[in-house]
Design a protein around this motif. Structure first.
Motif, PDB file in Angstrom:
ATOM      1  N   LEU A  92      35.484  54.481  53.135  1.00 12.93           N
ATOM      2  CA  LEU A  92      34.149  53.887  53.171  1.00 12.93           C
ATOM      3  C   LEU A  92      34.264  52.359  53.137  1.00 12.93           C
ATOM      4  CD1 LEU A  92      32.077  56.137  50.716  1.00 12.93           C
ATOM      5  CD2 LEU A  92      31.763  55.924  53.191  1.00 12.93           C
ATOM      6  N   PRO A  93      34.293  51.724  54.299  1.00 15.79           N
ATOM      7  CA  PRO A  93      34.324  50.259  54.317  1.00 15.79           C
ATOM      8  C   PRO A  93      33.001  49.683  53.836  1.00 15.79           C
ATOM      9  CG  PRO A  93      33.988  51.099  56.528  1.00 15.79           C
ATOM     10  CD  PRO A  93      34.249  52.296  55.652  1.00 15.79           C
ATOM     11  N   ASN A  94      33.041  48.457  53.391  1.00 15.84           N
ATOM     12  CA  ASN A  94      31.801  47.804  52.985  1.00 15.84           C
ATOM     13  C   ASN A  94      31.803  46.355  53.457  1.00 15.84           C
ATOM     14  OD1 ASN A  94      32.459  45.884  50.520  1.00 15.84           O
ATOM     15  ND2 ASN A  94      33.678  47.744  50.201  1.00 15.84           N
ATOM     16  N   ILE A  95      30.625  45.797  53.564  1.00 22.62           N
ATOM     17  CA  ILE A  95      30.460  44.451  54.109  1.00 22.62           C
ATOM     18  C   ILE A  95      31.124  43.397  53.226  1.00 22.62           C
ATOM     19  CG2 ILE A  95      28.761  42.665  54.656  1.00 22.62           C
ATOM     20  CD1 ILE A  95      28.988  44.873  56.748  1.00 22.62           C
ATOM     21  N   GLN A  96      31.042  43.573  51.924  1.00 19.72           N
ATOM     22  CA  GLN A  96      31.655  42.600  51.015  1.00 19.72           C
ATOM     23  C   GLN A  96      33.163  42.504  51.256  1.00 19.72           C
ATOM     24  OE1 GLN A  96      31.386  43.599  46.841  1.00 19.72           O
ATOM     25  NE2 GLN A  96      31.872  41.527  46.179  1.00 19.72           N
ATOM     26  N   THR A  97      33.828  43.643  51.377  1.00 15.54           N
ATOM     27  CA  THR A  97      35.270  43.644  51.623  1.00 15.54           C
ATOM     28  C   THR A  97      35.589  43.078  52.999  1.00 15.54           C
ATOM     29  OG1 THR A  97      35.587  45.560  50.172  1.00 15.54           O
ATOM     30  CG2 THR A  97      37.331  45.093  51.761  1.00 15.54           C
ATOM     31  N   ALA A  98      34.808  43.463  53.997  1.00 20.63           N
ATOM     32  CA  ALA A  98      35.026  42.952  55.354  1.00 20.63           C
ATOM     33  C   ALA A  98      34.881  41.432  55.397  1.00 20.63           C
ATOM     34  CB  ALA A  98      34.044  43.608  56.319  1.00 20.63           C
ATOM     35  N   GLN A  99      33.893  40.918  54.680  1.00 22.19           N
ATOM     36  CA  GLN A  99      33.681  39.467  54.644  1.00 22.19           C
ATOM     37  C   GLN A  99      34.852  38.763  53.964  1.00 22.19           C
ATOM     38  OE1 GLN A  99      30.480  37.933  55.889  1.00 22.19           O
ATOM     39  NE2 GLN A  99      32.067  36.357  56.035  1.00 22.19           N
ATOM     40  N   LEU A 100      35.378  39.362  52.916  1.00 20.14           N
ATOM     41  CA  LEU A 100      36.534  38.780  52.228  1.00 20.14           C
ATOM     42  C   LEU A 100      37.770  38.794  53.121  1.00 20.14           C
ATOM     43  CD1 LEU A 100      36.064  40.205  48.621  1.00 20.14           C
ATOM     44  CD2 LEU A 100      36.110  37.780  49.256  1.00 20.14           C
ATOM     45  N   ILE A 101      37.957  39.868  53.866  1.00 19.32           N
ATOM     46  CA  ILE A 101      39.079  39.925  54.809  1.00 19.32           C
ATOM     47  C   ILE A 101      38.960  38.786  55.817  1.00 19.32           C
ATOM     48  CG2 ILE A 101      40.063  41.254  56.728  1.00 19.32           C
ATOM     49  CD1 ILE A 101      39.495  43.794  55.091  1.00 19.32           C
ATOM     50  N   LYS A 102      37.755  38.586  56.307  1.00 12.31           N
ATOM     51  CA  LYS A 102      37.530  37.506  57.273  1.00 12.31           C
ATOM     52  C   LYS A 102      37.799  36.134  56.660  1.00 12.31           C
ATOM     53  CE  LYS A 102      34.025  35.311  60.181  1.00 12.31           C
ATOM     54  NZ  LYS A 102      32.602  35.283  60.597  1.00 12.31           N
ATOM     55  N   ASN A 103      37.222  35.893  55.489  1.00 15.30           N
ATOM     56  CA  ASN A 103      37.292  34.563  54.883  1.00 15.30           C
ATOM     57  C   ASN A 103      38.651  34.252  54.263  1.00 15.30           C
ATOM     58  OD1 ASN A 103      34.623  34.360  55.609  1.00 15.30           O
ATOM     59  ND2 ASN A 103      33.809  34.654  53.550  1.00 15.30           N
ATOM     60  N   LYS A 104      39.181  35.193  53.505  1.00 15.49           N
ATOM     61  CA  LYS A 104      40.418  34.937  52.766  1.00 15.49           C
ATOM     62  C   LYS A 104      41.657  34.953  53.660  1.00 15.49           C
ATOM     63  CE  LYS A 104      38.379  34.485  48.826  1.00 15.49           C
ATOM     64  NZ  LYS A 104      38.388  33.181  48.101  1.00 15.49           N
ATOM     65  N   LEU A 105      41.606  35.752  54.729  1.00 14.09           N
ATOM     66  CA  LEU A 105      42.761  35.839  55.628  1.00 14.09           C
ATOM     67  C   LEU A 105      42.537  35.069  56.927  1.00 14.09           C
ATOM     68  CD1 LEU A 105      43.731  39.615  55.162  1.00 14.09           C
ATOM     69  CD2 LEU A 105      44.475  37.618  53.845  1.00 14.09           C
ATOM     70  N   HIS A 106      41.381  34.409  57.029  1.00 13.46           N
ATOM     71  CA  HIS A 106      41.055  33.567  58.189  1.00 13.46           C
ATOM     72  C   HIS A 106      41.139  34.364  59.498  1.00 13.46           C
ATOM     73  CE1 HIS A 106      41.366  30.366  55.256  1.00 13.46           C
ATOM     74  NE2 HIS A 106      42.608  30.736  54.986  1.00 13.46           N
ATOM     75  N   VAL A 107      40.412  35.453  59.517  1.00 12.61           N
ATOM     76  CA  VAL A 107      40.442  36.368  60.663  1.00 12.61           C
ATOM     77  C   VAL A 107      39.246  36.124  61.580  1.00 12.61           C
ATOM     78  CG1 VAL A 107      40.320  38.787  61.368  1.00 12.61           C
ATOM     79  CG2 VAL A 107      41.699  38.137  59.382  1.00 12.61           C
ATOM     80  N   GLN A 108      39.524  35.920  62.846  1.00 15.56           N
ATOM     81  CA  GLN A 108      38.474  35.791  63.855  1.00 15.56           C
ATOM     82  C   GLN A 108      38.492  36.961  64.839  1.00 15.56           C
ATOM     83  OE1 GLN A 108      36.118  33.427  63.741  1.00 15.56           O
ATOM     84  NE2 GLN A 108      37.098  32.673  61.868  1.00 15.56           N
TER      85      GLN A 108
END
Length: 250
Positions: A92-108
């Motif tokens: 069960l993915p969630n938006i909070q985790t997805a946002q952290l993956i994007k921000n903390k790992l600098h994912v585009q």
């Protein structure tokens, strides 16, 4: 399993206890999001009653409801199985985790391999990541996985997908099977075609996902960013689901 929610609601009404009611409401909320094809806003709260919690509730509702309480707790503990059978998802993915993956790992840009119904792809896309989702679906021809994807899935084996989309910032694999060596082959393909990007596996160490050989390798990365990502995920049941990152050099 098709009457899972009906049984759960009936038992909750029979037991009539706030701790039980909260958990049943949580499941109903999760189910509504999944049915609508939307990722959760946050990780679900823990489901199921631990032994001491079970006894506390039983004392309050009375011994005549012990059977109903056990039946309900069994359903709570099997919610992930319900999700897999009805919706073809294990995680069960969630938006909070997805946002952290994007921000903390600098994912585009990202590639999800062995994506199944691509629920994680949907979550990553919703936070603004450009996502490619792929799966050969060879291992899931007899299940509902991949039958109704949350995000468009390209029919492509993992190694070929990693080669084709070798410029992404992130390769993600959620709930790799605990049989075969698809996970080892994934790491090899990533190491060959795109070793500078992040490679994340979502699963349970030495448990429900990935091969034993995978977990015995000395290639797991630790970081403050990963700790924060995992803090936001927090498994909702007895399966200790986490995000694992592979070292870029090992």
């Amino acid at each position: 399993m098709t009457k899972f929610l009906t049984k759960l609601t009936k038992l909750e009404q029979e037991i009539n206890h706030p701790a039980v009611k909260r958990q049943v409401e949580e499941i109903a909320l999760i189910d509504s999001y999944v049915q609508a094809g939307k990722p959760l806003k946050r990780a679900p709260r823990r489901l199921g009653l631990l032994p001491d919690e079970f006894e506390e509730v039983l004392v309050e509702v009375g011994p005549d409801k012990e059977g109903a309480l056990r039946d309900l707790n069994n359903l709570l503990n099997n919610f992930r199985q319900y999700l897999s059978l009805i919706y073809g998802i294990w995680s069960l993915p969630n938006i909070q985790t997805a946002q952290l993956i994007k921000n903390k790992l600098h994912v585009q840009t990202a590639l999800e391999i062995m994506a199944g119904n691509a629920y994680w792809s949907q979550a990553l896309a919703q936070v603004g990541i450009k996502v490619h989702s792929t799966d050969s679906l060879e291992w899931a021809k007899t299940s509902t996985t991949g039958a109704k994807p949350f995000y468009p899935v390209e029919d492509l084996p993992a190694d070929q997908a990693i080669k084709k989309y070798h410029t992404v910032n992130l390769v993600l694999c959620s709930w790799s099977p605990n049989f075969g060596h698809g996970d080892l082959e994934t790491v090899a393909a990533w190491h060959k075609y795109n070793p500078s990007c992040h490679l994340l596996f979502v699963g349970e160490k030495d448990g429900a996902t990935n091969s034993p050989e995978f977990w015995h390798q000395n290639w797991f990365k630790n970081s403050a960013a990963l700790d924060e990502i995992n803090h936001s995920l927090q498994s909702f049941d007895f399966i200790n689901e986490q995000v694992f990152e592979i070292k870029n050099e090992f």
